[in-house]
Design an enzyme around this catalytic site. Sequence first.
Site, PDB file in Angstrom:
ATOM      1  N   LYS A   1      18.465  46.525  39.414  1.00 28.81           N
ATOM      2  CA  LYS A   1      18.364  47.841  40.298  1.00 28.81           C
ATOM      3  C   LYS A   1      19.771  47.985  41.196  1.00 28.81           C
ATOM      4  O   LYS A   1      20.316  46.959  41.523  1.00 28.81           O
ATOM      5  CB  LYS A   1      17.227  47.413  41.308  1.00 28.81           C
ATOM      6  CG  LYS A   1      17.175  48.335  42.634  1.00 28.81           C
ATOM      7  CD  LYS A   1      16.464  49.634  42.031  1.00 28.81           C
ATOM      8  CE  LYS A   1      16.142  50.526  42.996  1.00 28.81           C
ATOM      9  NZ  LYS A   1      15.318  50.491  44.188  1.00 28.81           N
TER      10      LYS A   1
ATOM     11  N   HIS B   1      18.471  53.711  43.266  1.00 30.92           N
ATOM     12  CA  HIS B   1      18.156  54.169  44.416  1.00 30.92           C
ATOM     13  C   HIS B   1      19.269  55.237  44.618  1.00 30.92           C
ATOM     14  O   HIS B   1      20.396  54.972  45.066  1.00 30.92           O
ATOM     15  CB  HIS B   1      18.452  53.394  45.461  1.00 30.92           C
ATOM     16  CG  HIS B   1      17.711  53.963  46.977  1.00 30.92           C
ATOM     17  ND1 HIS B   1      16.843  53.793  47.498  1.00 30.92           N
ATOM     18  CD2 HIS B   1      18.381  55.023  47.508  1.00 30.92           C
ATOM     19  CE1 HIS B   1      16.604  54.489  48.413  1.00 30.92           C
ATOM     20  NE2 HIS B   1      17.513  55.287  48.484  1.00 30.92           N
TER      21      HIS B   1
ATOM     22  N   HIS C   1      12.388  57.053  42.612  1.00 31.17           N
ATOM     23  CA  HIS C   1      11.600  58.085  43.680  1.00 31.17           C
ATOM     24  C   HIS C   1      12.483  59.389  43.914  1.00 31.17           C
ATOM     25  O   HIS C   1      13.061  59.510  44.899  1.00 31.17           O
ATOM     26  CB  HIS C   1      11.796  57.359  44.992  1.00 31.17           C
ATOM     27  CG  HIS C   1      12.729  56.194  45.485  1.00 31.17           C
ATOM     28  ND1 HIS C   1      13.968  56.696  45.339  1.00 31.17           N
ATOM     29  CD2 HIS C   1      12.767  54.950  45.613  1.00 31.17           C
ATOM     30  CE1 HIS C   1      14.639  55.811  45.727  1.00 31.17           C
ATOM     31  NE2 HIS C   1      13.802  54.536  45.590  1.00 31.17           N
TER      32      HIS C   1
ATOM     33  N   HIS D   1       7.091  47.379  45.517  1.00 32.44           N
ATOM     34  CA  HIS D   1       7.578  46.508  46.742  1.00 32.44           C
ATOM     35  C   HIS D   1       6.665  45.587  46.856  1.00 32.44           C
ATOM     36  O   HIS D   1       5.527  46.058  47.388  1.00 32.44           O
ATOM     37  CB  HIS D   1       8.287  47.209  47.757  1.00 32.44           C
ATOM     38  CG  HIS D   1       9.519  47.936  47.508  1.00 32.44           C
ATOM     39  ND1 HIS D   1      10.632  47.471  47.683  1.00 32.44           N
ATOM     40  CD2 HIS D   1       9.349  49.260  47.146  1.00 32.44           C
ATOM     41  CE1 HIS D   1      11.474  48.462  47.349  1.00 32.44           C
ATOM     42  NE2 HIS D   1      10.887  49.585  47.237  1.00 32.44           N
TER      43      HIS D   1
ATOM     44  N   ASP E   1       6.454  53.417  44.745  1.00 29.50           N
ATOM     45  CA  ASP E   1       7.628  52.754  45.707  1.00 29.50           C
ATOM     46  C   ASP E   1       6.523  52.377  47.112  1.00 29.50           C
ATOM     47  O   ASP E   1       7.007  52.439  47.891  1.00 29.50           O
ATOM     48  CB  ASP E   1       8.294  54.065  46.000  1.00 29.50           C
ATOM     49  CG  ASP E   1       9.419  53.541  47.088  1.00 29.50           C
ATOM     50  OD1 ASP E   1       9.837  52.396  46.869  1.00 29.50           O
ATOM     51  OD2 ASP E   1      10.303  54.335  47.738  1.00 29.50           O
TER      52      ASP E   1
ATOM     53  N   HIS F   1       7.532  51.226  39.928  1.00 33.31           N
ATOM     54  CA  HIS F   1       8.348  51.175  41.021  1.00 33.31           C
ATOM     55  C   HIS F   1       7.571  50.562  42.020  1.00 33.31           C
ATOM     56  O   HIS F   1       6.716  51.380  42.796  1.00 33.31           O
ATOM     57  CB  HIS F   1       9.259  52.367  41.467  1.00 33.31           C
ATOM     58  CG  HIS F   1      10.180  51.986  42.715  1.00 33.31           C
ATOM     59  ND1 HIS F   1      11.410  52.558  42.493  1.00 33.31           N
ATOM     60  CD2 HIS F   1       9.849  51.682  43.827  1.00 33.31           C
ATOM     61  CE1 HIS F   1      11.941  52.205  43.832  1.00 33.31           C
ATOM     62  NE2 HIS F   1      11.284  51.443  44.480  1.00 33.31           N
TER      63      HIS F   1
HETATM   64  O1  DOR Z   1      11.092  54.014  51.849  1.00 31.36           O
HETATM   65  C1  DOR Z   1      11.319  53.098  51.326  1.00 31.36           C
HETATM   66  N1  DOR Z   1      11.154  51.505  51.557  1.00 31.36           N
HETATM   67  N2  DOR Z   1      12.590  53.177  50.412  1.00 31.36           N
HETATM   68  C2  DOR Z   1      13.251  52.165  49.719  1.00 31.36           C
HETATM   69  O2  DOR Z   1      14.241  52.558  49.092  1.00 31.36           O
HETATM   70  C3  DOR Z   1      12.926  50.742  50.090  1.00 31.36           C
HETATM   71  C4  DOR Z   1      11.671  50.643  50.644  1.00 31.36           C
HETATM   72  C5  DOR Z   1      11.532  49.474  51.162  1.00 31.36           C
HETATM   73  O3  DOR Z   1      11.887  48.221  50.540  1.00 31.36           O
HETATM   74  O4  DOR Z   1      10.732  49.242  52.387  1.00 31.36           O
HETATM   75 ZN    ZN Z   2      11.537  51.459  46.424  1.00 28.39          ZN
END
Ligand code: DOR
Ligand code: ZN
Length: 345
Positions: free
Chosen positions: A99, A136, A174, A15, A247, A13
């Site tokens: 997702k 999520h 998460h 970003h 995450d 997971h």
């Molecule tokens: O804390 C988070 N940041 N939780 C999420 O679900 C998305 C993520 C983000 O993309 O910044």
């Molecule tokens: Zn995330």
Amino acid sequence: MDTLTLHRPDDWHLHLRDGAMLAAVLPDSAAIMGRAVVMPNLVPPVVTTAQAAAYRERIRSLLPPDSRFEPLMTVYLTDQSDPQDIEAGYVDGVLSAVKLYPAGATTNSDAGVTTLGRVGRVLERLERLGMPLLVHGEVTDPDIDIFDREAVFLDRVLAPLLARHPALRVVVEHATTSQAVDFVRAHPGRVGCTVTPQHLLLNRNDLLVGGIKPHLYCLPVLKRAAHQQALIAAVTSGEPGFFLGTDSAPHTVHRKETAVGCAGCYSAPIALQLYAQVFDQAHALDKLDAFASLNGPAFYGLPANRDTVTLERAWVVVPNRLEITGPASAVRPLMAGQTLAWRVR
Ligand code: DOR
Ligand code: ZN
């Protein structure tokens, strides 16, 4: 034990963002992780196979030619998602998962699913393909307290969803609560979960006592210590339903340190070291390989990585900032300025 060798881990997971941010943060994950499941919540979101393929190209074009890092792509489920497009993406090896963001649940989730009844045909297709649905897992109902939103989602949304789609395989992303741990254990082989370093290392006191710490604000929000302890017990058990997902979610400092701060912790450069610290403190370093490197691939039906990484005990200070396009666009890593007990050799 002063060194620890693992199969190379994967991040289930992550970003990575896009553009200059992608270029700045990608090396931190690619240096350590074999593969990463890349989240689709760009602006605008990645909703089709063609967009996921194009995003994968942008990621690959920034990797050095000898890199072994493999981005595993996802699409963002919307009320309009086309089952045929998702199937083609999966069969062609472009997509690894879909997702689900309930609309409005978190950063860039406004295009998410409004009611699950609208995506029944996509979910049937995922069932038939054995393609995982990544959730999520928080309700967005304004009447539900933010600390209860995960537990209520499991109860009111995910349990009925699994009953309606008996072959659907789901990753609770998460996970933050003992209820999520119990839920995973109640659905062996069918429901797994990723757990972040911050939800293992911290609880809501760390976020709020002695002053609000915007860099510890993420979604789902940190929970009370009893939930943190349940997560630690789950991941250090080595049980197959629990696997590494950082995450890691970079936001610039000025978007975190402001009146309405963004959710997300940037952990990519130090995540494996932080997990090692948690497992070390729990006297469970022998279970880190299962959590970090074996359980995730097994859930996704992939082989474990064949090469290894070695961690060693060393005191290392986490840098205060990573500059993206210059000093005005810095990202502050999780645990900035603090000293870690492990480093990757
Ligand atoms: O804390 C988070 N940041 N939780 C999420 O679900 C998305 C993520 C983000 O993309 O910044
Ligand atoms: Zn995330």
